[in-house]
Design a protein around this motif. Structure first.
Motif, mmCIF file in Angstrom:
data_model
loop_
_atom_site.group_PDB
_atom_site.id
_atom_site.type_symbol
_atom_site.label_atom_id
_atom_site.label_comp_id
_atom_site.label_asym_id
_atom_site.label_seq_id
_atom_site.Cartn_x
_atom_site.Cartn_y
_atom_site.Cartn_z
ATOM 1 N N THR A 139 -68.322 9.215 25.486
ATOM 2 C CA THR A 139 -67.050 9.345 26.202
ATOM 3 C C THR A 139 -66.228 8.075 26.042
ATOM 4 O O THR A 139 -65.001 8.128 25.881
ATOM 5 C CB THR A 139 -67.312 9.633 27.692
ATOM 6 O OG1 THR A 139 -68.154 10.779 27.816
ATOM 7 C CG2 THR A 139 -66.009 9.898 28.427
ATOM 8 N N GLY A 140 -66.880 6.922 26.054
ATOM 9 C CA GLY A 140 -66.176 5.663 25.830
ATOM 10 C C GLY A 140 -65.566 5.582 24.449
ATOM 11 O O GLY A 140 -64.455 5.059 24.271
ATOM 12 N N ALA A 141 -66.264 6.113 23.435
ATOM 13 C CA ALA A 141 -65.723 6.123 22.074
ATOM 14 C C ALA A 141 -64.476 6.998 21.992
ATOM 15 O O ALA A 141 -63.482 6.635 21.341
ATOM 16 C CB ALA A 141 -66.787 6.618 21.100
ATOM 17 N N TYR A 142 -64.491 8.137 22.657
ATOM 18 C CA TYR A 142 -63.306 9.004 22.693
ATOM 19 C C TYR A 142 -62.148 8.316 23.416
ATOM 20 O O TYR A 142 -60.982 8.491 23.061
ATOM 21 C CB TYR A 142 -63.639 10.323 23.394
ATOM 22 C CG TYR A 142 -64.240 11.384 22.512
ATOM 23 C CD1 TYR A 142 -65.378 11.132 21.741
ATOM 24 C CD2 TYR A 142 -63.703 12.660 22.451
ATOM 25 C CE1 TYR A 142 -65.950 12.112 20.945
ATOM 26 C CE2 TYR A 142 -64.257 13.651 21.654
ATOM 27 C CZ TYR A 142 -65.386 13.378 20.904
ATOM 28 O OH TYR A 142 -65.945 14.349 20.117
ATOM 29 N N SER A 143 -62.496 7.523 24.446
ATOM 30 C CA SER A 143 -61.459 6.804 25.180
ATOM 31 C C SER A 143 -60.751 5.804 24.285
ATOM 32 O O SER A 143 -59.542 5.563 24.433
ATOM 33 C CB SER A 143 -62.086 6.088 26.381
ATOM 34 O OG SER A 143 -61.115 5.375 27.117
ATOM 35 N N THR A 144 -61.477 5.212 23.339
ATOM 36 C CA THR A 144 -60.852 4.297 22.379
ATOM 37 C C THR A 144 -59.834 5.032 21.518
ATOM 38 O O THR A 144 -58.739 4.518 21.238
ATOM 39 C CB THR A 144 -61.924 3.643 21.491
ATOM 40 O OG1 THR A 144 -62.868 2.956 22.321
ATOM 41 C CG2 THR A 144 -61.307 2.661 20.516
ATOM 42 N N ILE A 145 -60.167 6.231 21.108
ATOM 43 C CA ILE A 145 -59.221 7.048 20.342
ATOM 44 C C ILE A 145 -58.007 7.382 21.193
ATOM 45 O O ILE A 145 -56.859 7.287 20.740
ATOM 46 C CB ILE A 145 -59.911 8.334 19.840
ATOM 47 C CG1 ILE A 145 -61.039 7.980 18.867
ATOM 48 C CG2 ILE A 145 -58.905 9.272 19.181
ATOM 49 C CD1 ILE A 145 -61.915 9.156 18.471
ATOM 50 N N ALA A 146 -58.251 7.754 22.446
ATOM 51 C CA ALA A 146 -57.148 8.104 23.348
ATOM 52 C C ALA A 146 -56.223 6.922 23.594
ATOM 53 O O ALA A 146 -55.029 7.105 23.854
ATOM 54 C CB ALA A 146 -57.704 8.605 24.677
ATOM 55 N N SER A 147 -56.757 5.682 23.504
ATOM 56 C CA SER A 147 -55.978 4.471 23.764
ATOM 57 C C SER A 147 -55.398 3.875 22.488
ATOM 58 O O SER A 147 -55.159 2.663 22.412
ATOM 59 C CB SER A 147 -56.859 3.437 24.476
ATOM 60 O OG SER A 147 -57.323 3.928 25.710
ATOM 61 N N ASP A 148 -55.182 4.724 21.489
ATOM 62 C CA ASP A 148 -54.574 4.286 20.219
ATOM 63 C C ASP A 148 -55.377 3.186 19.541
ATOM 64 O O ASP A 148 -54.825 2.263 18.944
ATOM 65 C CB ASP A 148 -53.129 3.813 20.439
ATOM 66 C CG ASP A 148 -52.211 4.957 20.869
ATOM 67 O OD1 ASP A 148 -52.575 6.122 20.630
ATOM 68 O OD2 ASP A 148 -51.148 4.680 21.445
ATOM 69 N N GLY A 149 -56.703 3.275 19.649
ATOM 70 C CA GLY A 149 -57.565 2.348 18.925
ATOM 71 C C GLY A 149 -57.941 1.096 19.668
ATOM 72 O O GLY A 149 -58.649 0.244 19.126
ATOM 73 N N ILE A 150 -57.501 0.925 20.922
ATOM 74 C CA ILE A 150 -57.896 -0.232 21.736
ATOM 75 C C ILE A 150 -59.171 0.122 22.500
ATOM 76 O O ILE A 150 -59.188 1.063 23.288
ATOM 77 C CB ILE A 150 -56.794 -0.637 22.731
ATOM 78 C CG1 ILE A 150 -55.521 -1.013 21.988
ATOM 79 C CG2 ILE A 150 -57.270 -1.792 23.609
ATOM 80 C CD1 ILE A 150 -55.655 -2.226 21.090
ATOM 81 N N ARG A 151 -60.226 -0.620 22.253
ATOM 82 C CA ARG A 151 -61.492 -0.345 22.918
ATOM 83 C C ARG A 151 -61.590 -1.119 24.228
ATOM 84 O O ARG A 151 -61.455 -2.340 24.245
ATOM 85 C CB ARG A 151 -62.670 -0.722 22.020
ATOM 86 C CG ARG A 151 -64.022 -0.458 22.694
ATOM 87 C CD ARG A 151 -65.173 -0.955 21.858
ATOM 88 N NE ARG A 151 -66.437 -0.765 22.559
ATOM 89 C CZ ARG A 151 -67.609 -1.212 22.133
ATOM 90 N NH1 ARG A 151 -67.672 -1.892 20.985
ATOM 91 N NH2 ARG A 151 -68.710 -1.003 22.834
ATOM 92 N N ARG A 152 -61.824 -0.389 25.286
ATOM 93 C CA ARG A 152 -62.093 -0.983 26.597
ATOM 94 C C ARG A 152 -63.433 -0.435 27.061
ATOM 95 O O ARG A 152 -63.549 0.748 27.352
ATOM 96 C CB ARG A 152 -60.978 -0.662 27.592
ATOM 97 C CG ARG A 152 -59.614 -1.213 27.169
ATOM 98 C CD ARG A 152 -58.528 -0.847 28.180
ATOM 99 N NE ARG A 152 -57.243 -1.417 27.801
ATOM 100 C CZ ARG A 152 -56.358 -0.800 27.019
ATOM 101 N NH1 ARG A 152 -56.625 0.414 26.542
ATOM 102 N NH2 ARG A 152 -55.218 -1.375 26.710
ATOM 103 N N ARG A 153 -64.405 -1.288 27.117
ATOM 104 C CA ARG A 153 -65.754 -0.839 27.438
ATOM 105 C C ARG A 153 -65.806 -0.204 28.826
ATOM 106 O O ARG A 153 -65.260 -0.756 29.777
ATOM 107 C CB ARG A 153 -66.731 -2.016 27.360
ATOM 108 C CG ARG A 153 -67.015 -2.473 25.942
ATOM 109 C CD ARG A 153 -67.859 -3.742 25.934
ATOM 110 N NE ARG A 153 -68.336 -4.062 24.595
ATOM 111 C CZ ARG A 153 -67.587 -4.655 23.674
ATOM 112 N NH1 ARG A 153 -66.330 -4.996 23.955
ATOM 113 N NH2 ARG A 153 -68.079 -4.903 22.468
#
Length: 653
Positions: free
Chosen positions: A478-492
């Motif tokens: 789910t966190g990996a999908y969230s990175t996609i949703a955030s235009d490539g910005i990863r927030r752990r």
């Protein structure tokens, strides 16, 4: 004359003998008194504990281990062990709260030196007349000593020790310090210690907001906190509260009119459904995870731990309800016994986490600690790596029987469609194309992309990785999908905002700098994947996850023999993931990610967005094909499928 001298000498000797006798008797009496006093002293004080030298020690002494779970706003979600709250000062409290306790427990508190001899004398006489203990005569200082220093033994010796230590305590601390300690440490029933904890327990708000009738109810409880517990004996508690109000009137702390007004409007407990102490069903999995993380973040654990989390209690309730309602309706029919759900806000904060169907039955957290195969839910990661390597959504591959060095992946259902674009391959979750893409760009590139997006688990660089034939947990996917949703910005993903003790001393606080995140992939690549995932929901395998009023993106996933079924997706506000399966790894009855998991996801997300305005995703929506394009696509797809089927038959031995 000689006769007279003899008489005088005899008289002198008699006086000397009497003096010696008196001296001997006096010495004997003194000796006996000393012996008795020494014996009494040894009897009364031989095991007398000493007072702590550091006043701060009084705040932690005899404090049972406890942990309090707070939501993102600082409200109590659950408590394990006794309920403590942040310490509160006299300045924080309305005068009627302080006066209520003084009036009923120790009206001469500011006049005595720790022992109220007048009150103690009255108590002795009353007890002698009654033939039983009907009055205690203890001051607030003596009660504090009894609760924090001495044993619970009820005896004359213990009372004497109590008095001596109370006198010593009054020399060590000021009246204000003693009263603050008392009001923060006194037991007030239902596992609550101190007026702040009890106020939140019974009335759902801080002690600084207590009304007169509520203050009287709390002050009623020290006499018999278990018997007068308002949650089990409200009438008895109110009767005692009326005595408190009368005592306040007699002490001239309140007027008769104020007393009568408080009696006419007695304190009301908060509704049971809103009480701060919840059962473990709703927050059990969260509590376990928060406690484990908190202990890892701090050097040493204090007796009382207060953990402020990112959880939104409304979203948590929605997640719990949505998951269990669907399992109750479909679980038995689908042979699916368990499910888990995680919901993240855009900053990575975990707003809801359900680790299983029933915490009371099983404390194993399937959202965090279960590692299962994600199947096709892993494909967005593969396609992100492909686009980074130079492929595009319009790059075409042939969906046909393939052999990749002895590995022959098959599509779900066994059908083939011939020449397809990557967009269509993701929309229809075509395995043969994903496998070819993984081989073309190399499994190392897929592993690298997965780790950058947020998969923490070590992954083997094998061809089968492109079809999700590895084990991950729901939170990291789910966190990996969230990175996609955030235009490539990863927030752990994170659960803890702060850890303190009950006095408010900060043991850990999440740094603000961690909220900015780090760029994992370029924005255009993330948006391209997001657009294709929108297509999955609009016209692909994820149609059961559609929301009526806003666009969403997501992907289905099903492992071999339908042992695991997933749906993970996002809106402009939340990213959520759902897993469905069985703890013993037995197959479900053909549950796919587009079925039960997608419906749970939709149910939850519908509730979660009910009060939120509809917002577009940052990525553009997929272009809708015209009716003519749809007919042509269907025609060519049927031709390709027939051709691929013929190839497959020709390849049969």
């Amino acid at each position: 004359m000689p006769f007279r001298a003899d008489i005088l000498r005899d008289d002198h000797r008699r006086r000397e003998r009497r003096a010696w006798i008196i001296t001997a008797v006096a010495a004997t009496i003194i000796l006996l008194a000393g012996l008795i006093a020494g014996a009494f002293w040894r009897w009364a004080f031989h095991d007398l504990p000493s007072l702590p030298e550091d006043p701060e020690t009084f705040w932690s002494i005899r404090r049972e281990a406890s942990a309090t779970l707070l939501d993102r706003n600082g409200d109590v979600l659950d408590v394990r062990g006794p309920l403590y709250a942040s310490s509160i000062t006299l300045d924080d409290l309305p005068p009627h709260v302080i006066n209520a306790f003084i009036a009923i427990e120790d009206r001469r508190f500011y006049e005595h030196d720790g022992v109220d001899y007048r009150s103690a004398g009255r108590a002795v006489l009353a007890n002698l007349r009654a033939g039983a203990t009907v009055q205690g005569g203890s001051t607030l200082t003596m009660q504090l000593v009894k609760n924090l220093i001495l044993s619970p033994e009820r005896s004359l010796r213990r009372k004497i020790q109590e008095m001596r230590l109370a006198l010593a305590l009054e020399r060590q601390l000021s009246k204000t310090q003693i009263l603050e300690l008392y009001l923060n440490r006194v037991y007030l029933g239902a596992g609550a210690y101190g007026v702040e904890a009890a106020s939140r327990r019974y009335f759902g708000r801080s002690a600084s907001q207590l009304t007169l009738s509520e203050a009287a109810l709390l002050a009623a409880l020290p006499k018999a906190p278990s018997r007068l517990d308002p949650t089990t004996n409200i009438e008895a508690a109110r009767e005692r509260a009326a005595q408190v109000l009368q005592a306040m009137t007699e002490a001239e702390f309140i007027t008769a009119e104020e007393r009568d007004a408080a009696l006419a409007a007695p304190a009301q407990l908060q509704p049971a459904a809103e009480q701060t102490l919840r059962d473990g069903a709703l927050y059990g999995y969260i509590f376990d995870e928060a406690l484990a993380q908190a202990e890892a973040l701090i050097a040493s654990r204090p007796a009382d731990l207060v953990i402020r989390t990112t959880i939104d209690p409304e979203l948590q309730g929605m997640a719990h309800s949505a998951l269990n309602a669907r399992l109750d309706e479909e679980g038995e029919r689908e042979n699916a016994g368990q499910a888990a759900l995680v919901a993240l806000a855009n900053d990575g904060s975990i707003r809801a986490l359900v680790g299983g169907r029933n915490y009371a039955d099983s404390q194993f957290n399937r959202a965090v600690h279960a590692y299962r195969q994600p199947g096709s839910a892993f494909k967005p990661i593969v396609y992100a790596a492909a686009f980074e390597a130079g492929l595009s959504p319009f790059t075409a591959f042939y969906d046909e029987p393939i052999d990749l060095e002895g590995w022959s992946p098959r599509n779900f259902g066994g059908n083939y469609r011939g020449r397809v674009t990557l967009q269509e391959a993701l929309r229809r979750s075509i395995n043969t194309v994903a496998a070819q893409v993984g081989v073309e760009i190399g499994p190392e590139a897929v592993v690298d992309m997965a780790h950058r997006l947020g998969i923490e688990t070590e992954l083997p660089p094998l061809p089968a990785l492109s079809l999700g034939a590895v084990e991950v947990n729901l939170l990291e996917l789910t966190g990996a999908y969230s990175t996609i949703a955030s235009d490539g910005i990863r927030r752990r993903p994170f659960l803890i905002l702060a850890v303190t003790d009950s006095r408010g001393r900060v043991l850990y606080e999440r740094p603000e700098t961690e909220g900015s995140g780090e760029r994992a992939i370029e924005a255009n690549i993330a948006q391209t994947v997001s657009t294709l995932m929108q297509d999955v929901v609009i016209s692909g395998t994820g149609q059961n996850a559609r929301l009526a009023d806003r666009p969403v993106a997501g992907k289905t996933g099903t492992s071999q023999d339908s042992r695991d079924a997933w749906f993970v997706g996002f809106s402009a506000d939340y990213t959520a993931g759902v897993w469905v399966g069985n703890d013993d790894d037995t197959p479900t009855r053909d549950v796919t990610g587009g079925g039960l998991p997608a419906r749970i996801w939709r149910d939850f997300m519908t509730l979660a967005h009910a009060e939120l305005p509809a917002r577009l995703l940052s990525a553009p929506a997929p272009r809708e094909r015209t009716e003519r394009e749809e007919r042509l696509a269907a025609y060519y797809s049927s031709l390709s499928s027939a051709f691929a089927a013929e190839l497959g038959e020709a390849a049969e031995p």
